[in-house]
Design an enzyme around this catalytic site. Structure first.
Site, mmCIF file in Angstrom:
data_model
loop_
_atom_site.group_PDB
_atom_site.id
_atom_site.type_symbol
_atom_site.label_atom_id
_atom_site.label_comp_id
_atom_site.label_asym_id
_atom_site.label_seq_id
_atom_site.Cartn_x
_atom_site.Cartn_y
_atom_site.Cartn_z
ATOM 1 N N SER A 145 -0.067 -4.247 -2.733
ATOM 2 C CA SER A 145 0.006 -4.414 -4.187
ATOM 3 C C SER A 145 0.692 -5.708 -4.609
ATOM 4 O O SER A 145 1.664 -6.150 -3.982
ATOM 5 C CB SER A 145 0.805 -3.236 -4.767
ATOM 6 N N GLU A 191 2.630 -5.809 -6.891
ATOM 7 C CA GLU A 191 3.995 -5.399 -7.225
ATOM 8 C C GLU A 191 4.973 -5.872 -6.146
ATOM 9 O O GLU A 191 6.166 -6.031 -6.408
ATOM 10 C CB GLU A 191 4.007 -3.868 -7.380
ATOM 11 N N TYR A 224 8.887 1.614 -5.636
ATOM 12 C CA TYR A 224 7.464 1.556 -5.284
ATOM 13 C C TYR A 224 7.140 0.236 -4.583
ATOM 14 O O TYR A 224 6.496 0.212 -3.535
ATOM 15 C CB TYR A 224 6.618 1.706 -6.563
HETATM 16 P P1 NAP Z 1 -3.935 6.551 -8.544
HETATM 17 O O1 NAP Z 1 -5.050 6.702 -9.530
HETATM 18 O O2 NAP Z 1 -2.546 6.877 -8.971
HETATM 19 O O3 NAP Z 1 -4.307 7.455 -7.267
HETATM 20 C C1 NAP Z 1 -3.367 7.731 -6.274
HETATM 21 C C2 NAP Z 1 -3.981 8.722 -5.304
HETATM 22 O O4 NAP Z 1 -3.006 9.054 -4.287
HETATM 23 C C3 NAP Z 1 -4.379 10.071 -5.950
HETATM 24 O O5 NAP Z 1 -5.559 10.532 -5.347
HETATM 25 C C4 NAP Z 1 -3.208 10.974 -5.575
HETATM 26 O O6 NAP Z 1 -3.538 12.340 -5.551
HETATM 27 C C5 NAP Z 1 -2.943 10.470 -4.170
HETATM 28 N N1 NAP Z 1 -1.624 10.849 -3.658
HETATM 29 C C6 NAP Z 1 -0.428 10.773 -4.279
HETATM 30 N N2 NAP Z 1 0.550 11.242 -3.475
HETATM 31 C C7 NAP Z 1 -0.043 11.642 -2.326
HETATM 32 C C8 NAP Z 1 0.419 12.244 -1.136
HETATM 33 N N3 NAP Z 1 1.704 12.519 -0.953
HETATM 34 N N4 NAP Z 1 -0.493 12.527 -0.173
HETATM 35 C C9 NAP Z 1 -1.804 12.250 -0.337
HETATM 36 N N5 NAP Z 1 -2.310 11.692 -1.449
HETATM 37 C C10 NAP Z 1 -1.435 11.395 -2.442
HETATM 38 O O7 NAP Z 1 -3.897 5.083 -7.944
HETATM 39 P P2 NAP Z 1 -5.053 3.961 -7.935
HETATM 40 O O8 NAP Z 1 -4.910 3.129 -9.151
HETATM 41 O O9 NAP Z 1 -6.342 4.587 -7.616
HETATM 42 O O10 NAP Z 1 -4.554 3.058 -6.724
HETATM 43 C C11 NAP Z 1 -5.013 3.290 -5.388
HETATM 44 C C12 NAP Z 1 -4.027 2.655 -4.412
HETATM 45 O O11 NAP Z 1 -3.937 1.267 -4.657
HETATM 46 C C13 NAP Z 1 -2.607 3.174 -4.505
HETATM 47 O O12 NAP Z 1 -2.051 3.134 -3.215
HETATM 48 C C14 NAP Z 1 -1.907 2.159 -5.386
HETATM 49 O O13 NAP Z 1 -0.522 2.148 -5.125
HETATM 50 C C15 NAP Z 1 -2.595 0.895 -4.937
HETATM 51 N N6 NAP Z 1 -2.686 -0.183 -5.919
HETATM 52 C C16 NAP Z 1 -3.187 0.061 -7.147
HETATM 53 C C17 NAP Z 1 -3.326 -0.979 -8.045
HETATM 54 C C18 NAP Z 1 -3.887 -0.762 -9.425
HETATM 55 O O14 NAP Z 1 -3.694 -1.635 -10.271
HETATM 56 N N7 NAP Z 1 -4.603 0.332 -9.664
HETATM 57 C C19 NAP Z 1 -2.971 -2.275 -7.658
HETATM 58 C C20 NAP Z 1 -2.484 -2.494 -6.373
HETATM 59 C C21 NAP Z 1 -2.362 -1.436 -5.495
HETATM 60 P P3 NAP Z 1 -3.495 13.250 -6.912
HETATM 61 O O15 NAP Z 1 -4.794 12.965 -7.627
HETATM 62 O O16 NAP Z 1 -3.392 14.632 -6.390
HETATM 63 O O17 NAP Z 1 -2.301 12.791 -7.698
HETATM 64 N N1 GDD Z 2 3.297 2.464 -17.882
HETATM 65 C C1 GDD Z 2 3.784 1.831 -18.955
HETATM 66 N N2 GDD Z 2 4.016 2.544 -20.099
HETATM 67 N N3 GDD Z 2 4.026 0.499 -18.895
HETATM 68 C C2 GDD Z 2 4.475 -0.125 -20.006
HETATM 69 C C3 GDD Z 2 4.718 0.562 -21.195
HETATM 70 C C4 GDD Z 2 4.485 1.961 -21.238
HETATM 71 O O1 GDD Z 2 4.687 2.633 -22.257
HETATM 72 N N4 GDD Z 2 5.141 -0.343 -22.117
HETATM 73 C C5 GDD Z 2 5.172 -1.538 -21.518
HETATM 74 N N5 GDD Z 2 4.771 -1.405 -20.234
HETATM 75 C C6 GDD Z 2 4.724 -2.508 -19.252
HETATM 76 C C7 GDD Z 2 5.494 -2.199 -17.967
HETATM 77 O O2 GDD Z 2 6.888 -2.406 -18.158
HETATM 78 C C8 GDD Z 2 4.841 -3.209 -17.016
HETATM 79 O O3 GDD Z 2 5.469 -4.440 -17.130
HETATM 80 C C9 GDD Z 2 3.410 -3.328 -17.544
HETATM 81 O O4 GDD Z 2 3.397 -2.700 -18.835
HETATM 82 C C10 GDD Z 2 2.363 -2.668 -16.658
HETATM 83 O O5 GDD Z 2 2.776 -1.349 -16.392
HETATM 84 P P1 GDD Z 2 1.795 -0.293 -15.668
HETATM 85 O O6 GDD Z 2 0.506 -0.220 -16.376
HETATM 86 O O7 GDD Z 2 2.576 0.973 -15.482
HETATM 87 O O8 GDD Z 2 1.478 -1.005 -14.272
HETATM 88 P P2 GDD Z 2 2.425 -1.714 -13.205
HETATM 89 O O9 GDD Z 2 2.117 -3.189 -13.253
HETATM 90 O O10 GDD Z 2 3.833 -1.310 -13.321
HETATM 91 O O11 GDD Z 2 1.874 -1.099 -11.826
HETATM 92 C C11 GDD Z 2 0.466 -0.999 -11.606
HETATM 93 O O12 GDD Z 2 0.019 -2.177 -10.979
HETATM 94 C C12 GDD Z 2 0.531 -2.420 -9.661
HETATM 95 C C13 GDD Z 2 -0.078 -3.739 -9.166
HETATM 96 O O13 GDD Z 2 0.688 -4.806 -9.648
HETATM 97 C C14 GDD Z 2 0.233 0.247 -10.745
HETATM 98 O O14 GDD Z 2 -1.146 0.487 -10.675
HETATM 99 C C15 GDD Z 2 0.739 0.064 -9.333
HETATM 100 O O15 GDD Z 2 0.326 1.165 -8.527
HETATM 101 C C16 GDD Z 2 0.143 -1.241 -8.779
HETATM 102 O O16 GDD Z 2 0.555 -1.465 -7.457
#
Ligand code: NAP
Ligand code: GDD
Length: 352
Positions: free
Chosen positions: A139, A141, A163
């Site tokens: 990520s 992050e 995280y």
């Molecule tokens: P998401 O929608 O939150 O999905 C997370 C998945 O992990 C869900 O299927 C969840 O199951 C499962 N999970 C959570 N805890 C678990 C456990 N203990 N054992 C097995 N499965 C578990 O996340 P996403 O956006 O699809 O992201 C997919 C992956 O990419 C994650 O690893 C995330 O950290 C990473 N990532 C995401 C982003 C982004 O912007 N979306 C960016 C960079 C990296 P439930 O449905 O039961 O909760």
């Molecule tokens: N969730 C959330 N809720 N975020 C908020 C809010 C709120 O009400 N208001 C402001 N934010 C700001 C957060 O402080 C952060 O800076 C930004 O919006 C994005 O927050 P999220 O959408 O929760 O995503 P994230 O960047 O913290 O994390 C996501 O992206 C990562 C990749 O950079 C997640 O998908 C992570 O799993 C992923 O790795």
């Protein structure tokens, strides 16, 4: 009709946003897909029900298995049973804010969970002598307090949340298994990617859900935290293509996947409310509870390596992404409104 089955893939996190898009992609490419899902007291397969029930996909295209990344023994049994060609580790406690409330659980799932899966894969590969390709969902992050703008594969990590720290561990242990055991393991350092299937507590979806409900008169106010944070937001459907492409290379590697554009949360609000002709400033209020103990202020990725080596390009731009999410959530809110008027209970967030 999908192509004949050629390979088996095991996907953790199949019930999540990315898992659902990846399952669609793999099935369309002719894979037999096996997904790890957690047992839950209510249904958690909403994002993949259409794939599971697709009459054209055939019954063996998607099989779901109960399990958890924290249960290493069960993961080993599963890898032995499925005997996959490719493993995609998308499962994680993926919410940054929540990771401050559940730091140990996040470390166990997102960090050690990856090691549990790598071990299962390593042992099975050694026992069968057949190579398995592994994808780790790393990520942006991990860049946290960014040491360079834009961020690329060589930018040092400085995680700012439990995280982010867990993802750094998972990233490095994946590289360590590649270097120690010759595992074909690749890490995709993905920047934020969104879609109409995004979880509703991530900021983009929280905003577009609220826009739909406010436009339909179901909600008045949207409470947010830090509006100044900037993110490089892409479309999840584009990003799962990159995951698959990484595993098709002869050599494993690590790749930044990003759009190369950054926008603030404020800009996202402005655009999303404008899609339905509303002024965001009339509806958005600040709630300090949504601020984080340590923030990631700016993410901006340079995906040049992915472009050159994988031939990967993002297809959906920022405006189209916001528009797509608002359209979807407006339709959802209209349906909720109809139910509400008919006297059905509609679950509305407590202004969350
Ligand atoms: P998401 O929608 O939150 O999905 C997370 C998945 O992990 C869900 O299927 C969840 O199951 C499962 N999970 C959570 N805890 C678990 C456990 N203990 N054992 C097995 N499965 C578990 O996340 P996403 O956006 O699809 O992201 C997919 C992956 O990419 C994650 O690893 C995330 O950290 C990473 N990532 C995401 C982003 C982004 O912007 N979306 C960016 C960079 C990296 P439930 O449905 O039961 O909760
Ligand atoms: N969730 C959330 N809720 N975020 C908020 C809010 C709120 O009400 N208001 C402001 N934010 C700001 C957060 O402080 C952060 O800076 C930004 O919006 C994005 O927050 P999220 O959408 O929760 O995503 P994230 O960047 O913290 O994390 C996501 O992206 C990562 C990749 O950079 C997640 O998908 C992570 O799993 C992923 O790795």
């Amino acid at each position: 009709m999908s192509a004949p089955i050629t390979k088996r893939a095991l996907v953790t996190g199949i019930t999540g946003q990315d898992g659902s898009y990846l399952a669609e992609l793999l099935i369309q490419k002719g894979y037999e897909v096996h997904g790890l899902m957690r047992r839950s007291s209510s249904f958690n397969t909403e994002r993949i029900d259409h794939v599971y029930q697709d009459p054209h996909a055939g019954p063996s295209r998607l099989t779901l298995h109960y399990g958890d990344l924290t249960d290493g023994n069960a993961l080993s049994r599963l890898v032995r049973t499925v005997d996959p060609h490719e493993v995609y580790n998308l499962g994680a406690q993926s919410h940054v804010r929540v990771s401050f409330d559940q730091p140990v659980y996040t470390g166990e799932t997102t960090g050690i969970g990856t090691l549990n899966l790598l071990e299962a894969v390593r042992v099975h590969q050694e026992e069968t002598g057949r190579p398995i390709r592994f994808y780790q969902a790393s990520s942006s992050e991990m860049f946290g307090l960014v040491q360079e703008v834009p961020q690329r594969e060589t930018t040092p990590f400085y995680p700012r949340s439990p995280y982010g720290c867990a993802k750094v561990y998972a990233h490095w242990i994946t590289i360590n298994y590649r270097e120690s055991y010759g595992l074909h393991a690749s890490c995709g350092i993905l920047f934020n990617h969104e879609s109409p299937r995004r979880g509703e507590t991530f900021v983009t979806r929280k905003i577009t859900r609220a826009v739909g409900r406010i436009a339909c008169g179901l909600q008045k106010t949207l409470w947010l935290g830090n509006l100044d944070a900037k993110r490089d937001w892409g479309f999840a459907g584009d990003y799962v293509d990159a995951m698959w492409l990484m595993l098709q290379r002869d050599e494993p590697g690590d790749y930044v996947i990003a759009t190369g554009e950054t926008h603030s949360v404020r800009e996202f609000c402005e655009k999303a409310f404008a899609c339905v002709g509303l002024d965001w400033e009339q509806h958005v209020r600040i709630d300090p509870r949504y601020f984080r103990p340590a923030e990631v202020d700016l993410l901006l990725g340079d995906a040049q390596k992915a472009r050159q080596v994988l031939g990967w390009e993002p297809k959906v731009g920022f405006e189209a992404l916001v528009g797509q999410m608002v359209d979807h959530d407006l339709e959802l809110a209209r349906r909720e409104h109809t139910l509400f008027r008919a006297g059905h209970a509609v679950h509305l967030p407590s202004e969350a």
